[in-house]
Design a protein around this motif. Structure first.
Motif, PDB file in Angstrom:
ATOM      1  N   VAL A 171      50.704  43.060  50.764  1.00  0.00           N
ATOM      2  CA  VAL A 171      51.374  43.949  51.713  1.00  0.00           C
ATOM      3  C   VAL A 171      52.872  43.688  51.722  1.00  0.00           C
ATOM      4  O   VAL A 171      53.675  44.624  51.728  1.00  0.00           O
ATOM      5  CB  VAL A 171      50.769  43.794  53.130  1.00  0.00           C
ATOM      6  N   VAL A 172      53.271  42.427  51.679  1.00  0.00           N
ATOM      7  CA  VAL A 172      54.693  42.095  51.698  1.00  0.00           C
ATOM      8  C   VAL A 172      55.371  42.571  50.417  1.00  0.00           C
ATOM      9  O   VAL A 172      56.489  43.099  50.446  1.00  0.00           O
ATOM     10  CB  VAL A 172      54.887  40.574  51.890  1.00  0.00           C
ATOM     11  N   VAL A 231      48.110  39.446  52.646  1.00  0.00           N
ATOM     12  CA  VAL A 231      49.478  39.405  53.166  1.00  0.00           C
ATOM     13  C   VAL A 231      50.488  39.484  52.022  1.00  0.00           C
ATOM     14  O   VAL A 231      51.487  40.212  52.111  1.00  0.00           O
ATOM     15  CB  VAL A 231      49.692  38.140  54.025  1.00  0.00           C
ATOM     16  N   ILE A 253      43.079  36.024  53.193  1.00  0.00           N
ATOM     17  CA  ILE A 253      44.163  36.435  54.090  1.00  0.00           C
ATOM     18  C   ILE A 253      45.518  36.327  53.385  1.00  0.00           C
ATOM     19  O   ILE A 253      46.355  37.230  53.475  1.00  0.00           O
ATOM     20  CB  ILE A 253      44.138  35.596  55.387  1.00  0.00           C
TER      21      ILE A 253
END
Length: 158
Positions: A139-140, A136, A132
């Motif tokens: 994506v950030v 994340v 996870i």
């Protein structure tokens, strides 16, 4: 007769003729004859034997002095060779760690399940959290703006 009874009769005819086969005359050629293309014979390209190529090259030596740019590469005519692709961009350490976490967490869980290892709670939590967290982080870091070198013109405006 009422309009409803006409519709019912038409519906009964449609249902009754559901399994009937279509006429073959219209299925053989569904377009007019004027749209048919004439049949052209297949064209073949025959390569001359190697001896003939050598003899032709000897005959053309006198003409080669006239046009130095023509090297006689008829085989390569029309053949496109794409340029080498540009190298992949260098990744910084946080991006590399995010990719390792994204694929490493599920890979550990898969190997542990296939090997029937006894997994403790902290190992499961770490593997899932790594997956996870890696997702994340990627994506950030992806960003949603245009590249900095795009200039003032963003392309066509419709």
């Amino acid at each position: 007769m009422t309009p409803q009874s006409d519709e019912d009769e038409v519906w009964r005819q449609i249902v009754a003729s559901f399994n009937d086969t279509a006429e073959r005359d219209s299925a053989d050629q569904p377009w007019p004859d004027s749209e048919n293309l004439p049949v052209e014979p297949t064209r073949r390209v025959v390569k001359p034997p190697e001896e003939d190529l050598a003899a032709a090259a000897d005959d053309d030596d006198s003409d080669a002095d006239d046009d130095p740019g023509d090297e006689g590469d008829d085989e390569d005519e029309g053949h496109f060779v794409p340029p080498a692709p540009p190298p992949l961009p260098k990744l910084d350490l946080p991006t590399k760690l995010a990719w390792v976490a994204l694929f490493g967490g599920p890979a550990y869980l898969l190997v542990a399940a296939m090997a029937s290892w006894q997994m403790e709670g902290w190992a499961l939590f770490t593997a899932v959290a790594a997956f996870i967290g890696g997702f994340v982080a990627l994506v950030v870091r992806m960003g949603d703006g245009p590249p900095n070198d795009s200039g003032w013109d963003d392309g066509a405006v419709l």
